[in-house]
Design a protein around this motif. Structure first.
Motif, PDB file in Angstrom:
ATOM      1  N   LEU A 163      46.586  24.897  11.834  1.00 18.00           N
ATOM      2  CA  LEU A 163      46.673  25.804  12.983  1.00 18.00           C
ATOM      3  C   LEU A 163      45.530  26.808  12.989  1.00 18.00           C
ATOM      4  CD1 LEU A 163      50.468  26.637  13.353  1.00 18.00           C
ATOM      5  CD2 LEU A 163      49.032  25.298  14.885  1.00 18.00           C
ATOM      6  N   ILE A 164      45.174  27.294  11.810  1.00 19.81           N
ATOM      7  CA  ILE A 164      44.058  28.243  11.728  1.00 19.81           C
ATOM      8  C   ILE A 164      42.766  27.553  12.161  1.00 19.81           C
ATOM      9  CG2 ILE A 164      42.709  29.752  10.216  1.00 19.81           C
ATOM     10  CD1 ILE A 164      45.297  29.954   8.450  1.00 19.81           C
ATOM     11  N   SER A 165      42.572  26.306  11.755  1.00 23.83           N
ATOM     12  CA  SER A 165      41.380  25.543  12.155  1.00 23.83           C
ATOM     13  C   SER A 165      41.327  25.362  13.672  1.00 23.83           C
ATOM     14  CB  SER A 165      41.365  24.175  11.485  1.00 23.83           C
ATOM     15  OG  SER A 165      41.218  24.304  10.099  1.00 23.83           O
ATOM     16  N   ILE A 166      42.480  25.064  14.269  1.00 21.78           N
ATOM     17  CA  ILE A 166      42.536  24.913  15.730  1.00 21.78           C
ATOM     18  C   ILE A 166      42.142  26.227  16.387  1.00 21.78           C
ATOM     19  CG2 ILE A 166      44.060  24.522  17.714  1.00 21.78           C
ATOM     20  CD1 ILE A 166      45.702  22.634  15.823  1.00 21.78           C
ATOM     21  N   ALA A 167      42.717  27.333  15.908  1.00 22.99           N
ATOM     22  CA  ALA A 167      42.422  28.646  16.487  1.00 22.99           C
ATOM     23  C   ALA A 167      40.942  28.998  16.342  1.00 22.99           C
ATOM     24  CB  ALA A 167      43.296  29.715  15.831  1.00 22.99           C
ATOM     25  N   LYS A 168      40.332  28.670  15.195  1.00 24.06           N
ATOM     26  CA  LYS A 168      38.912  28.969  14.969  1.00 24.06           C
ATOM     27  C   LYS A 168      38.017  28.201  15.933  1.00 24.06           C
ATOM     28  CE  LYS A 168      37.271  28.501  10.939  1.00 24.06           C
ATOM     29  NZ  LYS A 168      36.976  28.033   9.584  1.00 24.06           N
ATOM     30  N   ARG A 169      38.386  26.979  16.242  1.00 20.66           N
ATOM     31  CA  ARG A 169      37.536  26.137  17.086  1.00 20.66           C
ATOM     32  C   ARG A 169      37.835  26.274  18.580  1.00 20.66           C
ATOM     33  NH1 ARG A 169      38.182  23.553  12.241  1.00 20.66           N
ATOM     34  NH2 ARG A 169      36.272  22.738  11.334  1.00 20.66           N
ATOM     35  N   SER A 170      38.898  26.988  18.897  1.00 23.81           N
ATOM     36  CA  SER A 170      39.298  27.158  20.296  1.00 23.81           C
ATOM     37  C   SER A 170      38.599  28.356  20.921  1.00 23.81           C
ATOM     38  CB  SER A 170      40.811  27.394  20.400  1.00 23.81           C
ATOM     39  OG  SER A 170      41.517  26.278  19.956  1.00 23.81           O
ATOM     40  N   GLU A 171      38.301  28.215  22.187  1.00 23.91           N
ATOM     41  CA  GLU A 171      37.782  29.333  22.966  1.00 23.91           C
ATOM     42  C   GLU A 171      38.990  30.014  23.589  1.00 23.91           C
ATOM     43  OE1 GLU A 171      35.233  32.020  24.423  1.00 23.91           O
ATOM     44  OE2 GLU A 171      34.713  30.401  23.061  1.00 23.91           O
ATOM     45  N   GLY A 172      39.259  31.214  23.158  1.00 27.56           N
ATOM     46  CA  GLY A 172      40.439  31.915  23.647  1.00 27.56           C
ATOM     47  C   GLY A 172      41.672  31.508  22.851  1.00 27.56           C
ATOM     48  N   PRO A 173      42.828  31.974  23.282  1.00 33.83           N
ATOM     49  CA  PRO A 173      44.056  31.706  22.530  1.00 33.83           C
ATOM     50  C   PRO A 173      44.508  30.251  22.664  1.00 33.83           C
ATOM     51  CG  PRO A 173      44.566  32.866  24.558  1.00 33.83           C
ATOM     52  CD  PRO A 173      43.063  32.810  24.457  1.00 33.83           C
ATOM     53  N   ILE A 174      45.300  29.818  21.693  1.00 30.71           N
ATOM     54  CA  ILE A 174      45.974  28.528  21.798  1.00 30.71           C
ATOM     55  C   ILE A 174      47.137  28.753  22.752  1.00 30.71           C
ATOM     56  CG2 ILE A 174      47.290  26.759  20.588  1.00 30.71           C
ATOM     57  CD1 ILE A 174      45.874  27.664  17.995  1.00 30.71           C
ATOM     58  N   GLU A 175      47.180  27.968  23.809  1.00 31.06           N
ATOM     59  CA  GLU A 175      48.309  28.081  24.738  1.00 31.06           C
ATOM     60  C   GLU A 175      49.478  27.304  24.163  1.00 31.06           C
ATOM     61  OE1 GLU A 175      47.200  27.224  28.820  1.00 31.06           O
ATOM     62  OE2 GLU A 175      45.134  27.808  28.335  1.00 31.06           O
ATOM     63  N   PHE A 176      50.669  27.847  24.336  1.00 29.12           N
ATOM     64  CA  PHE A 176      51.856  27.289  23.700  1.00 29.12           C
ATOM     65  C   PHE A 176      53.019  27.374  24.666  1.00 29.12           C
ATOM     66  CE2 PHE A 176      54.067  26.012  19.979  1.00 29.12           C
ATOM     67  CZ  PHE A 176      55.324  26.606  20.033  1.00 29.12           C
ATOM     68  N   LEU A 177      53.684  26.263  24.907  1.00 31.55           N
ATOM     69  CA  LEU A 177      54.808  26.226  25.828  1.00 31.55           C
ATOM     70  C   LEU A 177      55.973  25.491  25.170  1.00 31.55           C
ATOM     71  CD1 LEU A 177      55.899  26.699  28.745  1.00 31.55           C
ATOM     72  CD2 LEU A 177      54.906  24.474  29.328  1.00 31.55           C
ATOM     73  N   ILE A 178      57.157  26.095  25.211  1.00 31.09           N
ATOM     74  CA  ILE A 178      58.375  25.456  24.708  1.00 31.09           C
ATOM     75  C   ILE A 178      59.310  25.282  25.892  1.00 31.09           C
ATOM     76  CG2 ILE A 178      60.365  25.635  23.180  1.00 31.09           C
ATOM     77  CD1 ILE A 178      58.777  27.550  21.429  1.00 31.09           C
TER      78      ILE A 178
END
Length: 196
Positions: A163-178
């Protein structure tokens, strides 16, 4: 929800609904933007290289830079591994996912949906929320701290590094929907944007 085999939940109808939604129709109306790859089905570690190969070819057709493609592939791998490690496993032992790669004006967006039990989905949402509050510099520090702690689960690797790797490589926040799912599970959708 469509049952394809005894006890097997198919996410294909959810993917089709997503692909035929209003945002997708607007993106395809006379532009080069839109979904370039979609997949729905069971995943395991053996599927990852095949998904990466398909995604690289799709992005190659768009003329994306090697750097952008590598970043997007890193996020794809981490997202699918997250599903494999934390997603719902049905009676057949399958872990289902829907995945899209979308070419947008912002860059490449990866959307990944899978089923999870409510507690796991809530925990994942909280972890992503905490990560989204960090700057890129803080994420690098958090990554190194987690790596140095060396906490490992025999089946899941380093706790939280994906998850940290995803956040580092993402531009802006990780969008999350449940969202609730007819099975009683939660449909969890993650969206990560890799900027050009």
């Amino acid at each position: 929800m469509e049952m394809t085999r005894k006890g097997h939940l198919s996410l294909l109808p959810l993917l089709q609904q997503r692909l035929h939604g209003p945002a997708s129709q607007q993106a395809n109306a006379g532009s080069s933007f839109g979904v370039v790859l979609s997949f729905a089905g069971a995943v395991d570690g053996d599927m990852i290289p095949h998904l990466v190969q398909l995604a690289e070819r799709s992005l190659g057709q768009l003329g994306t830079s090697r750097k952008e493609t590598k970043r997007a592939m890193s996020v794809l791998i981490e997202i699918v591994q997250n599903v494999i490690h934390h997603g719902h496993i049905d009676e057949r032992g399958d872990n289902s996912v829907f995945l899209t790669l979308e070419h947008t004006p912002l860059g490449i967006q990866l959307h990944c949906g899978n089923l999870m039990d409510a507690a796991a989905a809530s925990d994942l949402g909280e972890r992503i929320g905490r990560l989204n509050n960090h700057s890129h510099a803080e994420l690098r520090k958090v990554y190194i701290d987690v790596l140095c702690q060396g906490e490992q689960h025999p089946d899941r690797g380093n706790a939280g590094l994906g998850l940290i790797s995803i956040a580092k490589r993402s531009e802006g926040p990780i969008e999350f929907l449940i969202e609730p799912h007819p099975s009683g599970l939660k449909l969890v959708t993650l969206t990560s944007t890799v900027k050009r």
